[in-house]
Design a protein around this motif. Structure first.
Motif, mmCIF file in Angstrom:
data_model
loop_
_atom_site.group_PDB
_atom_site.id
_atom_site.type_symbol
_atom_site.label_atom_id
_atom_site.label_comp_id
_atom_site.label_asym_id
_atom_site.label_seq_id
_atom_site.Cartn_x
_atom_site.Cartn_y
_atom_site.Cartn_z
ATOM 1 N N ALA A 3 30.840 11.683 30.820
ATOM 2 C CA ALA A 3 31.209 11.409 32.204
ATOM 3 C C ALA A 3 31.193 9.905 32.489
ATOM 4 O O ALA A 3 32.070 9.388 33.191
ATOM 5 C CB ALA A 3 30.265 12.138 33.151
ATOM 6 N N VAL A 4 30.222 9.199 31.929
ATOM 7 C CA VAL A 4 30.149 7.748 32.118
ATOM 8 C C VAL A 4 31.353 7.071 31.474
ATOM 9 O O VAL A 4 31.982 6.196 32.075
ATOM 10 C CB VAL A 4 28.823 7.179 31.552
ATOM 11 N N ARG A 5 31.688 7.481 30.235
ATOM 12 C CA ARG A 5 32.862 6.899 29.565
ATOM 13 C C ARG A 5 34.130 7.125 30.385
ATOM 14 O O ARG A 5 34.928 6.203 30.584
ATOM 15 C CB ARG A 5 33.057 7.536 28.180
ATOM 16 N N GLU A 6 34.305 8.355 30.851
ATOM 17 C CA GLU A 6 35.503 8.675 31.635
ATOM 18 C C GLU A 6 35.550 7.893 32.940
ATOM 19 O O GLU A 6 36.611 7.407 33.339
ATOM 20 C CB GLU A 6 35.556 10.176 31.898
ATOM 21 N N ALA A 7 34.400 7.751 33.590
ATOM 22 C CA ALA A 7 34.362 6.992 34.847
ATOM 23 C C ALA A 7 34.703 5.531 34.603
ATOM 24 O O ALA A 7 35.486 4.929 35.349
ATOM 25 C CB ALA A 7 32.984 7.119 35.486
ATOM 26 N N LEU A 8 34.127 4.953 33.548
ATOM 27 C CA LEU A 8 34.423 3.553 33.237
ATOM 28 C C LEU A 8 35.895 3.354 32.898
ATOM 29 O O LEU A 8 36.531 2.396 33.367
ATOM 30 C CB LEU A 8 33.535 3.065 32.088
ATOM 31 N N ALA A 9 36.437 4.247 32.104
ATOM 32 C CA ALA A 9 37.847 4.137 31.724
ATOM 33 C C ALA A 9 38.737 4.256 32.956
ATOM 34 O O ALA A 9 39.714 3.512 33.103
ATOM 35 C CB ALA A 9 38.201 5.200 30.688
ATOM 36 N N SER A 10 38.407 5.187 33.864
ATOM 37 C CA SER A 10 39.233 5.369 35.067
ATOM 38 C C SER A 10 39.144 4.177 36.010
ATOM 39 O O SER A 10 40.051 3.936 36.801
ATOM 40 C CB SER A 10 38.840 6.647 35.806
ATOM 41 N N LEU A 11 38.055 3.403 35.906
ATOM 42 C CA LEU A 11 37.898 2.210 36.729
ATOM 43 C C LEU A 11 38.507 0.965 36.088
ATOM 44 O O LEU A 11 38.441 -0.121 36.633
ATOM 45 C CB LEU A 11 36.412 1.959 37.020
#
Length: 129
Positions: A3-11
Motif C-alpha cells: 500500500a505504501v509503494r502504491e501510494a508513493l507511486a500514485s503521488l
C-alpha cells in the motif's frame, strides 16, 4: 508495504529512491524432542526451579516461563515468542518441547539451554532458575 509503494507511486514519488526491507523469522522447529512427542494438555508435568528450590506441577502445554510467573519467580523475558533470547535458561534435567523463532543458537541448545517462553515440559524438568 504494498500500500505504501502504491501510494508513493500514485503521488509521483521517484521510485528509484524507494528502498524496502522485509524480515521474517526463521521457520519454527522443535528442539530436543523426539519428533513424535508433543505436549498434551491432558498430561501433567513437573518443573523444578533449582536455584529457587521450588517445584511446580503444571500441564505439558504450559511454558516454563508461564509456570515461573505463576509462582512469582522472575525469569527475565522480552518478546515471549522465542525471538529475543532474553529468557534463556539452562535445563539440567528432562525434556522440553521447544519451538522458537531463532532466539537461541544450536550451540546453546547443545549446551543444555532453552528459551523459557517457548519451552514446554515433557514430564519432569529441572532448570537453573
Amino acid at each position: 508495504m504494498r500500500a505504501v509503494r502504491e501510494a508513493l507511486a500514485s503521488l509521483g514519488f521517484d521510485m528509484d529512491r524507494y528502498h524496502q526491507e522485509s524480515f521474517t523469522a526463521e521457520p519454527a522447529h522443535a528442539e530436543d524432542v523426539p519428533e513424535d512427542v508433543v505436549p498434551d494438555e491432558q498430561n501433567q508435568a513437573e518443573i523444578a526451579f533449582a536455584i529457587s528450590g521450588i517445584t511446580a506441577k503444571c500441564n505439558e502445554t504450559d511454558s516454563i516461563l508461564a509456570a515461573a510467573k505463576a509462582l512469582g519467580l522472575v525469569i527475565p523475558s522480552g518478546c515471549t515468542m522465542g525471538i529475543c533470547g532474553t529468557c534463556k535458561v539452562r535445563k539440567t534435567e528432562g525434556q522440553v518441547h521447544m519451538v522458537h523463532n531463532g532466539g537461541i543458537t544450536d550451540e546453546d541448545v547443545e549446551n543444555g539451554y532453552i528459551l523459557a517462553c517457548c519451552s514446554k515440559p515433557l514430564g519432569r524438568v529441572s532448570v537453573e532458575a
